[in-house]
Design a protein around this motif. Sequence first.
Motif, PDB file in Angstrom:
ATOM      1  N   LEU A   1       0.813  -1.216   0.000  1.00 27.53           N
ATOM      2  CA  LEU A   1       0.000   0.000   0.000  1.00 27.53           C
ATOM      3  C   LEU A   1       0.845   1.265   0.000  1.00 27.53           C
ATOM      4  O   LEU A   1       1.624   1.497   0.922  1.00 27.53           O
ATOM      5  CB  LEU A   1      -0.923  -0.009   1.222  1.00 27.53           C
ATOM      6  CG  LEU A   1      -1.837   1.212   1.388  1.00 27.53           C
ATOM      7  CD1 LEU A   1      -2.902   1.222   0.301  1.00 27.53           C
ATOM      8  CD2 LEU A   1      -2.482   1.219   2.766  1.00 27.53           C
ATOM      9  N   ASP A   2       0.705   2.088  -1.038  1.00 26.72           N
ATOM     10  CA  ASP A   2       1.347   3.403  -1.136  1.00 26.72           C
ATOM     11  C   ASP A   2       2.855   3.353  -0.906  1.00 26.72           C
ATOM     12  O   ASP A   2       3.453   4.296  -0.389  1.00 26.72           O
ATOM     13  CB  ASP A   2       0.705   4.387  -0.149  1.00 26.72           C
ATOM     14  CG  ASP A   2      -0.767   4.608  -0.434  1.00 26.72           C
ATOM     15  OD1 ASP A   2      -1.164   4.502  -1.601  1.00 26.72           O
ATOM     16  OD2 ASP A   2      -1.518   4.894   0.517  1.00 26.72           O
ATOM     17  N   ALA A   3       3.484   2.238  -1.292  1.00 22.98           N
ATOM     18  CA  ALA A   3       4.906   2.050  -0.985  1.00 22.98           C
ATOM     19  C   ALA A   3       5.811   2.160  -2.209  1.00 22.98           C
ATOM     20  O   ALA A   3       7.015   1.976  -2.099  1.00 22.98           O
ATOM     21  CB  ALA A   3       5.108   0.683  -0.314  1.00 22.98           C
ATOM     22  N   GLY A   4       5.241   2.481  -3.372  1.00 22.64           N
ATOM     23  CA  GLY A   4       6.036   2.503  -4.593  1.00 22.64           C
ATOM     24  C   GLY A   4       7.024   3.656  -4.669  1.00 22.64           C
ATOM     25  O   GLY A   4       6.954   4.623  -3.897  1.00 22.64           O
ATOM     26  N   ASP A   5       7.947   3.541  -5.616  1.00 20.59           N
ATOM     27  CA  ASP A   5       8.951   4.591  -5.817  1.00 20.59           C
ATOM     28  C   ASP A   5       8.276   5.887  -6.265  1.00 20.59           C
ATOM     29  O   ASP A   5       7.302   5.874  -7.023  1.00 20.59           O
ATOM     30  CB  ASP A   5       9.961   4.166  -6.880  1.00 20.59           C
ATOM     31  CG  ASP A   5      10.783   2.961  -6.441  1.00 20.59           C
ATOM     32  OD1 ASP A   5      10.775   2.642  -5.235  1.00 20.59           O
ATOM     33  OD2 ASP A   5      11.414   2.327  -7.312  1.00 20.59           O
TER      34      ASP A   5
END
Length: 304
Positions: A142-146
């Motif tokens: 969750l919402d952890a992308g680059d």
Amino acid sequence: MRILFMGTPDFAVASLRRLVEDGHTVCGVFTQPDKPKNRGHKLAFSPVKEYALSQNLPVYQPLKMRDGEAMSIIRELSPELIVVAAYGKILPEEILQFPPYGAINVHSSLLPKYRGAAPINWAILDGETETGVSIMYMAKELDAGDVICQVSTPIGEEEDALSLTGRLAELGADALSDAIRALENGTASRTPQDESLQSYASMLSRDMSPIDWSRPARAISCQVRGLIPWPCAVTELQGQRFKIYKTAPGTATDKAPGTVLSAGKRGIEVACGDGNSLLITELQAEGGKRMAAAAYLLGHPMDV
């Protein structure tokens, strides 16, 4: 670019509008299913659906994202990029990985701070003086992308979550436009998030509404502003229950927290736990309408 857009509330409309204005081919719009309107039989469209239909964009409202229906629609649409803004559903990896340019998200916080459902509200509730938007590559977590890019903005001392949402929606649309241009040009950056700095913005609940007047005046002000438009801060004063919509700084006081110090043209002044008071300037009595506190007091004077 050929783009599939996914979004639901007002916040997402600004991003979809920008894609249209920038001349991209929006091949489809995914949004949440219609919901019953005012407890009746009529169904209400999401703000994103309303705008998409006004632009003659094809709208899809899959109930689930993992039963094959959504993936089959996406294969048929064949987007180069998926853009997500407050869609409200978790996307499986096969969807994220399908477009050549992947999937990017417009998130209303300065990631890794305030991942999750209510980043705008929690930034205000926590007393932050700054927030912003992040455009990021979507990942399984969750919402952890680059992160591709971020834009920051100060939070006004009187700004509530509703007005801040409007500002961040426009900032997000601008940032999205820049990010897509960078993707097209092959110049988009890819900055990993620092996991040690992450915080989570959980969904709001009515349990957060009651005001504890033993807290500092600014903390209560942040509670009021952070819980608008829902679930709203609530308090009981002299036997009457109120939703509180606006407050203003008061004065120094040595009275016990929760004491009504004055009630008149300026509003209702209540003692807080840090030796200061807070002025309630806009409220809604149970069963009544939202109004200025001074107007309420004309018909319902308080004993001080």
